[in-house]
Design a protein around this motif. Structure first.
Motif, PDB file in Angstrom:
ATOM      1  N   VAL A   1     -14.744 -13.473   5.727  1.00 25.05           N
ATOM      2  CA  VAL A   1     -16.119 -13.116   6.077  1.00 25.05           C
ATOM      3  C   VAL A   1     -16.785 -12.347   4.943  1.00 25.05           C
ATOM      4  O   VAL A   1     -17.996 -12.463   4.719  1.00 25.05           O
ATOM      5  CB  VAL A   1     -16.164 -12.315   7.403  1.00 25.05           C
ATOM      6  CG1 VAL A   1     -15.778 -10.853   7.203  1.00 25.05           C
ATOM      7  CG2 VAL A   1     -17.543 -12.420   8.042  1.00 25.05           C
ATOM      8  N   SER A   2     -15.988 -11.567   4.207  1.00 24.36           N
ATOM      9  CA  SER A   2     -16.515 -10.850   3.054  1.00 24.36           C
ATOM     10  C   SER A   2     -17.012 -11.829   1.989  1.00 24.36           C
ATOM     11  O   SER A   2     -18.122 -11.688   1.454  1.00 24.36           O
ATOM     12  CB  SER A   2     -15.438  -9.934   2.463  1.00 24.36           C
ATOM     13  OG  SER A   2     -15.876  -9.336   1.263  1.00 24.36           O
TER      14      SER A   2
ATOM     15  N   ASP B   1     -23.814 -11.116  15.504  1.00 25.40           N
ATOM     16  CA  ASP B   1     -23.849 -10.058  14.489  1.00 25.40           C
ATOM     17  C   ASP B   1     -23.177 -10.508  13.192  1.00 25.40           C
ATOM     18  O   ASP B   1     -23.653 -10.215  12.091  1.00 25.40           O
ATOM     19  CB  ASP B   1     -23.160  -8.798  15.020  1.00 25.40           C
ATOM     20  CG  ASP B   1     -23.952  -8.115  16.127  1.00 25.40           C
ATOM     21  OD1 ASP B   1     -25.161  -8.409  16.250  1.00 25.40           O
ATOM     22  OD2 ASP B   1     -23.371  -7.290  16.868  1.00 25.40           O
ATOM     23  N   ILE B   2     -22.054 -11.212  13.328  1.00 27.03           N
ATOM     24  CA  ILE B   2     -21.337 -11.725  12.150  1.00 27.03           C
ATOM     25  C   ILE B   2     -22.216 -12.741  11.418  1.00 27.03           C
ATOM     26  O   ILE B   2     -22.341 -12.700  10.191  1.00 27.03           O
ATOM     27  CB  ILE B   2     -20.004 -12.374  12.574  1.00 27.03           C
ATOM     28  CG1 ILE B   2     -19.033 -11.307  13.093  1.00 27.03           C
ATOM     29  CG2 ILE B   2     -19.367 -13.123  11.390  1.00 27.03           C
ATOM     30  CD1 ILE B   2     -17.813 -11.882  13.796  1.00 27.03           C
ATOM     31  N   PHE B   3     -22.819 -13.634  12.187  1.00 26.95           N
ATOM     32  CA  PHE B   3     -23.695 -14.646  11.587  1.00 26.95           C
ATOM     33  C   PHE B   3     -24.834 -13.990  10.805  1.00 26.95           C
ATOM     34  O   PHE B   3     -25.145 -14.388   9.674  1.00 26.95           O
ATOM     35  CB  PHE B   3     -24.275 -15.548  12.682  1.00 26.95           C
ATOM     36  CG  PHE B   3     -25.341 -16.484  12.190  1.00 26.95           C
ATOM     37  CD1 PHE B   3     -25.017 -17.646  11.514  1.00 26.95           C
ATOM     38  CD2 PHE B   3     -26.694 -16.177  12.387  1.00 26.95           C
ATOM     39  CE1 PHE B   3     -26.006 -18.505  11.034  1.00 26.95           C
ATOM     40  CE2 PHE B   3     -27.685 -17.026  11.915  1.00 26.95           C
ATOM     41  CZ  PHE B   3     -27.340 -18.190  11.239  1.00 26.95           C
ATOM     42  N   ASN B   4     -25.468 -12.971  11.400  1.00 27.77           N
ATOM     43  CA  ASN B   4     -26.600 -12.312  10.746  1.00 27.77           C
ATOM     44  C   ASN B   4     -26.174 -11.588   9.471  1.00 27.77           C
ATOM     45  O   ASN B   4     -26.907 -11.575   8.479  1.00 27.77           O
ATOM     46  CB  ASN B   4     -27.275 -11.338  11.712  1.00 27.77           C
ATOM     47  CG  ASN B   4     -28.066 -12.050  12.785  1.00 27.77           C
ATOM     48  OD1 ASN B   4     -28.580 -13.146  12.567  1.00 27.77           O
ATOM     49  ND2 ASN B   4     -28.169 -11.453  13.967  1.00 27.77           N
TER      50      ASN B   4
ATOM     51  N   LYS C   1     -17.406  -4.984   8.659  1.00 28.49           N
ATOM     52  CA  LYS C   1     -17.478  -3.998   9.741  1.00 28.49           C
ATOM     53  C   LYS C   1     -17.585  -4.676  11.106  1.00 28.49           C
ATOM     54  O   LYS C   1     -16.855  -4.320  12.048  1.00 28.49           O
ATOM     55  CB  LYS C   1     -18.680  -3.081   9.521  1.00 28.49           C
ATOM     56  CG  LYS C   1     -18.841  -2.008  10.592  1.00 28.49           C
ATOM     57  CD  LYS C   1     -20.055  -1.120  10.309  1.00 28.49           C
ATOM     58  CE  LYS C   1     -20.221  -0.080  11.409  1.00 28.49           C
ATOM     59  NZ  LYS C   1     -21.409   0.783  11.157  1.00 28.49           N
ATOM     60  N   VAL C   2     -18.480  -5.648  11.238  1.00 33.86           N
ATOM     61  CA  VAL C   2     -18.661  -6.295  12.539  1.00 33.86           C
ATOM     62  C   VAL C   2     -17.473  -7.187  12.882  1.00 33.86           C
ATOM     63  O   VAL C   2     -17.142  -7.359  14.063  1.00 33.86           O
ATOM     64  CB  VAL C   2     -19.984  -7.103  12.590  1.00 33.86           C
ATOM     65  CG1 VAL C   2     -21.170  -6.164  12.534  1.00 33.86           C
ATOM     66  CG2 VAL C   2     -20.062  -8.139  11.481  1.00 33.86           C
TER      67      VAL C   2
END
Length: 224
Positions: free
Chosen positions: A110-111, A197-200, A212-213
């Motif tokens: 994700v990073s 939240d991850i998508f955004n 973080k999310v």
């Protein structure tokens, strides 16, 4: 017991395919005999041959192309046999080790996704998020749809090795999560917000927020 027998049979066919490739001195790009011919040669069912081929295709040793056949991947003989030896030695992962591995892979994925994602990646993520949301609202659970969203993140990372590593543990994630009831309907509902939240964060290219999310999303898994 049925699952154990199936696994043993599958490994036997994997060995037979390996021996056939070695005996015939097949080269990278060569096509294997048809499934029908392999069934007759090994004395097994078409389904059993298909599952063994699917396993070798999954690990990148064979390349199955619909309506064209199954081909030897571009890998040397030593590496080919070595990978098969490792496949045959694989044991079912424990739930704890699966979760630990998944968290490590996904935090890195994700990073990188927040840094490397393309517009096409965002489109795929948005579609995966919608599929997950729709399934949760209809059925309450969406384990496979949840994984598809996370796999879309791994793909967006731009790191093929991370993506392949996550793909390799997907079957164990599904079977163990269902067996141990890791995901329930309440978690699935909260997962809609987490995924959004991850998508955004990925969309806004905010790598720190994405990590973080994602950590927050996996919070419940740390109890296993």
């Amino acid at each position: 017991m049925k699952e154990v027998k199936s696994s043993v049979k599958e490994n036997e066919i994997v060995c037979q395919i390996r021996d056939l490739i070695n005996y015939k001195n097949y080269e990278p790009g060569d096509r294997l005999p048809s499934e029908r011919m392999l069934c007759a040669k090994f004395g097994v069912s078409r389904l059993e041959v298909r599952e063994a081929i699917k396993k070798l295709d999954f690990y990148g040793l064979l390349n199955s192309i619909p309506k064209k056949g199954t081909f030897i991947s571009d890998i040397g003989v030593v590496a080919f046999n070595g990978v098969i030896d490792n496949i045959l030695k694989l044991k079912k992962s424990t739930l704890t080790s699966i979760i630990e591995t998944r968290i490590v892979l996904e935090l890195k994925s994700v990073s990188l996704a927040a840094i490397n994602r393309t517009e096409k990646d965002l489109e795929d993520l948005a579609n995966s998020l919608k599929v997950y949301t729709d399934k949760v609202l209809i059925d309450g659970l969406a384990i496979e749809e949840d994984l598809l969203f996370h796999l879309a993140i791994a793909k967006a990372s731009g790191n093929g090795t991370l993506n392949n590593a996550l793909l390799q543990i997907v079957p164990d994630i599904i079977s163990n999560f269902e067996k141990h009831l890791v995901c329930n309907s309440k978690q699935a509902i909260s997962g809609i917000k987490d995924h959004t939240d991850i998508f955004n964060a990925v969309k806004n290219k905010d790598s720190e927020l994405a990590i973080k999310v994602m950590k927050e999303h996996f919070k419940s898994l740390y109890n296993y």
